[in-house]
Write an enzyme that holds these catalytic residues in place. Structure first.
Site, short mmCIF file in Angstrom:
data_model
loop_
_atom_site.label_atom_id
_atom_site.label_comp_id
_atom_site.label_asym_id
_atom_site.label_seq_id
_atom_site.Cartn_x
_atom_site.Cartn_y
_atom_site.Cartn_z
N TRP A 461 0.79 -3.29 -0.75
CA TRP A 461 -0.37 -4.10 -1.12
C TRP A 461 -0.71 -4.02 -2.62
O TRP A 461 -1.77 -4.46 -3.02
CB TRP A 461 -1.58 -3.64 -0.31
CG TRP A 461 -1.31 -3.67 1.16
CD1 TRP A 461 -1.48 -4.72 2.01
CD2 TRP A 461 -0.76 -2.60 1.96
NE1 TRP A 461 -1.09 -4.38 3.28
CE2 TRP A 461 -0.64 -3.08 3.29
CE3 TRP A 461 -0.38 -1.28 1.69
CZ2 TRP A 461 -0.16 -2.29 4.32
CZ3 TRP A 461 0.12 -0.50 2.72
CH2 TRP A 461 0.22 -1.00 4.03
N ASP A 462 0.14 -3.42 -3.44
CA ASP A 462 -0.17 -3.24 -4.87
C ASP A 462 -1.40 -2.36 -5.05
O ASP A 462 -2.27 -2.64 -5.86
CB ASP A 462 -0.37 -4.60 -5.55
CG ASP A 462 -0.49 -4.47 -7.07
OD1 ASP A 462 -0.03 -3.45 -7.62
OD2 ASP A 462 -1.08 -5.37 -7.70
N MET A 463 -1.48 -1.28 -4.27
CA MET A 463 -2.59 -0.34 -4.38
C MET A 463 -2.23 0.80 -5.33
O MET A 463 -2.39 1.99 -5.01
CB MET A 463 -2.98 0.18 -2.99
CG MET A 463 -3.65 -0.85 -2.13
SD MET A 463 -5.26 -1.35 -2.80
CE MET A 463 -5.46 -2.97 -2.09
N LYS A 489 -7.96 2.07 -5.76
CA LYS A 489 -8.23 0.66 -5.49
C LYS A 489 -8.80 0.45 -4.09
O LYS A 489 -9.62 -0.46 -3.88
CB LYS A 489 -6.94 -0.16 -5.63
CG LYS A 489 -6.51 -0.43 -7.05
CD LYS A 489 -5.30 -1.36 -7.06
CE LYS A 489 -4.85 -1.73 -8.47
NZ LYS A 489 -3.69 -2.64 -8.44
#
Length: 780
Positions: A461-463, A489
């Protein structure tokens, strides 16, 4: 009456059509039923039947009851559900037909009661957490670093990353007396050929009586700290490159002189561009990373490049990279200077290509530029300097944000990102899985891993861990512990022992949604900290918009996309990611008071969508559009489109508030207070300073007197807050967006100054500029 009936018919047909669509998605029946009622009201109005008023009064009662049931007594959800329907009632009230007194007698009080009741909800803050942080000093002799109290030597003031100043001249009682002391414009403005994510996020350093800051196109500027007068400018001459995802510089780093007097810098006024000066032997040095992947060392006094460092003051950071695509690798954050080393990490473009540069972290001798060690998360055991002709691991997880260091413990702490592609996990090695989306402690001398704590397992999730860790010593039931506090995030704030990596505040695992594309997998559980600002799981009832029509469209989107709560895997169907990859917290991090052992943060809540786009046989059109848009993932089977979850009118689909400020006791993990932050003044065509709780990006600072300074939000203000209560004490209008973390210092007259860079942020649409503004207390 014909026009009025047509309006009812059009509104009714729109709600009926969209409502039927929503019902087919197993959504609310309200909109379809409302559409039928309004069509009937239109017909009754057309034939001038008094029953129109009676039916409309019953409709308003039902709509009000439904709205309260869905959202509670909360202004923004109520106003946007009821507002248009209250306005539509007015023609029925002012043009009654003779014989319709019974209908009017019902509609008028219903309209008045619902209207007044809705307006009265403005006085209720349903989202406010009321409380107060203790004002007691827990540790009078807390470690705040060795930076002189009048100075600011690193991004977070020093390598502890606390963003805490011992200054107390500006207090909660006199902060309202702040006024503009000086204003400077750099001349470095956004260019037509720049990428969207062109931002001005720099926090200046204050050394001796000069300020040092960088600009988006990598100019390094020295200013007089008293007056803001320009002393010299070094232009790194960075070429344009459309493949960059970012065009920004968050700050520069400082190596004090060997004399041991860190503030003994005799800055000279330049007679011409500093980059034209002959390189010279430097004692003290400033380091600036550039967006074309260089690290430049300059003399603080003159701005001349340092001949003793690397190649006449320039170090090529693309050395030994497996791939060297232009614009795919660069540093946006200042390096760490510690233990005689300058330690550099970098940003690797998200989702542009499977085969991308490495996320390696490298330590160079701060005087010579010689490589001392390299830590590559894809090959974590081999930290000896890489040999000529060898390459680092392809696309390994990188660290694009700011790091911290504890020289007494001999460790440097890096927040880690993910391996690109972010949403495709099938390319990751065991080592990359271990260090992705974590914080890692490296030995300052050798680069070997001391410990790692992961915050997202198999991140899809691009965390990325986005924020600098804050280091302080924390009083606990087990005694005083060396602590590391780091926000994420996803909304968790982790409080760890920075010597061992063990949690001080509890960390647990919770089940996570499953089901991915073929060849990938999702982690069965995900960690969660006991100190968390994670929002509740979204419901259809949380969908929002400026009108019932875009609310309806948001509900249709919500029911059409895949969403099973936080960590729902990305999909071809499209997945809601909430919190989104903008983060609850981002690079602005938090600020901590090491004496009171409390924290100030700015949690945000914006949902995003993530859609995997099969590439086989598809014409994708324009790709590599930046962090928010369609990106190719060259070499992979799917492109990915990431974007905010917005209504057709461009407002967030989930109801406000979207931004807060919050205060937390770090010893207990208790959130003492949480308040909406920021107004919609710069978000709409009408400049209305309505406090809604808006998004932002940037960070806070804390002063010993208990005043917090923060800009960041999408309205162009710098604000001062009371750390104990969270109450806003002061604000001033900025000439541009304040998407940078402020700083504070004493000038040569002993006056406390507060400085804010105001240049705006290309991605969030704040006012673009090139300003540096300074404030001090009025002369009495």
């Amino acid at each position: 009456m014909i026009i009025l009936s047509l309006i009812f018919w059009l509104v009714g047909l729109a709600l009926l059509g969209g409502g039927i669509w929503l019902i087919t998605l197993d959504g609310s029946w309200y909109y379809a039923l409302a559409g039928i009622v309004l069509i009937v009201v239109g017909a009754l109005t057309r034939s001038r039947r008094p029953a129109a008023q009676t039916l409309y009064a019953l409709f308003l009662i039902a709509t009000a009851a439904w709205s309260l049931w869905e959202s509670g007594y909360d202004w923004w959800p109520l106003a946007t559900r009821l507002g248009i329907f209250l306005i539509l009632a007015i023609p029925l009230l002012i043009t009654p037909k003779s014989g319709s007194r019974a209908g009017l007698a019902l509609l008028l009080p219903v309209w008045a009661i619902i209207g007044v009741g809705t307006l009265a909800s403005l006085t209720v803050d349903a989202h406010r957490v009321e409380g107060e942080l203790s004002r007691d000093v827990v540790s009078e002799d807390a470690n705040i670093g060795d930076t002189p109290q009048e100075s600011w030597h690193a991004y977070g003031r020093n390598n502890l990353g606390q963003r805490y100043s011992p200054l107390e001249q500006i207090t909660p009682e006199n902060v309202t007396d702040l006024e503009l002391a000086w204003q400077y414009q750099t001349g470095d403005v956004k260019r037509p050929e720049d990428v969207t994510e062109t931002t001005y996020e720099a926090t200046p350093l204050k050394i001796d009586n000069s300020l040092f800051l960088c600009t988006p196109h990598n100019w390094l500027i020295a200013l007089d700290a008293d007056t803001g007068e320009e002393q010299w400018v070094y232009d790194a001459k960075v070429p344009d490159e459309s493949s960059r995802q970012h065009q920004t510089c968050r700050g520069v780093s400082y190596l004090p002189p060997s004399s041991g007097e860190p503030d003994d810098i005799d800055v000279q006024l330049a007679s011409g561009p500093a980059e034209d000066l002959d390189a010279m032997q430097c004692d003290a040095q400033l380091f600036m990373p550039t967006s074309d992947a260089r690290l430049i060392a300059v003399d603080p006094a003159t701005g001349a490049r340092c001949s003793n460092f690397a190649d006449n003051g320039e170090l090529d950071l693309l050395h030994n990279m497996p791939f060297k695509q232009a614009g795919f690798y660069y540093s946006t954050s200042p390096p760490v200077v510690a233990d005689g080393k300058v330690i550099v990490a970098g940003s690797v473009n998200d989702n542009y290509a499977v085969d991308s540069p490495s996320g390696v972290i490298r330590a160079y001798d701060a005087k010579t530029g010689e490589l001392v060690w390299n830590w590559d998360s894809g090959n974590p055991e081999e930290t000896a300097p890489i040999a000529e002709g060898e390459t680092y691991t392809t696309s390994s997880p990188n660290s694009w944000s700011i790091a911290s260091a504890d020289e007494e413990l001999g460790m440097v702490y890096f927040p880690m990102g993910n391996r690109t592609p972010d949403q495709l996990g099938m390319y990751r090695s065991e080592a990359e899985e271990k260090y992705s989306s974590s914080v890692v402690a490296l030995n300052l001398e050798t680069g070997q891993v001391e410990w790692v704590q992961q915050f997202v397992h198999h991140d899809l999730w691009d965390m990325d861990t986005p924020a600098q860790p804050s280091l302080l010593d924390l009083d606990t039931e087990q005694g005083t512990q060396p602590a590391l506090v780091i926000p994420t995030k996803q909304g968790d704030v982790y409080v760890l022992n920075r010597e061992t990596g063990e949690p001080i505040l509890p960390v647990s695992e919770q089940p996570a949604p499953q089901g991915t594309i073929e060849g990938d997998h999702a982690a069965e559980t995900q960690p969660i900290s006991s100190l968390s600002f994670r929002p509740p799981t979204l419901r259809e009832a949380d969908m929002w918009g400026a009108t019932p029509f875009d609310q309806l469209m948001c509900r249709i989107q919500f029911k059409s996309l895949r969403y099973e709560g936080q960590y729902t895997p990305p999909s071809e169907q499209g997945t809601i990611v909430f919190p989104g990859n903008f983060g609850v917290f981002n690079w602005g991090s938090i600020a901590v008071d090491p004496k009171r052992q409390v924290m100030f943060g700015m949690p945000l809540y914006l949902a995003f969508t993530s859609t995997l786009v099969p590439k086989e046989g598809a014409d994708l059109g324009e790709t590599n559009q930046g962090e928010h848009g369609l990106n190719e993932n060259a070499g992979g089977p799917y492109a990915v489109e990431m974007k905010p979850f917005l209504s057709p009118f461009g407002v967030p689909c989930q109801q406000p508030p979207w931004g807060y400020v919050a205060g937390t006791d770090l010893r207990t993990g208790e959130i003492a207070w949480k308040h909406k932050n920021g107004t919609i003044e710069d978000m709409t065509a009408l400049p209305l300073p309505i406090k809604m709780g808006v998004p932002g990006i940037g960070g806070p600072i804390i002063t010993e007197s208990g005043v917090v300074f923060l800009a960041a939000s999408v309205d162009d203000y710098l604000r001062g807050y009371d750390l104990s209560t969270g109450e806003q004490l002061w604000q001033t209008r900025l000439p541009a967006g304040g998407q940078a973390t402020p700083m504070t210092y004493l000038n040569s007259q002993g006056e406390q100054m507060v400085v804010q860079v105001a240049g705006g942020h290309g991605s969030i649409g704040t006012t673009i500029g090139d300003y540096v503004v300074a404030y001090k207390l009025k002369q009495q």
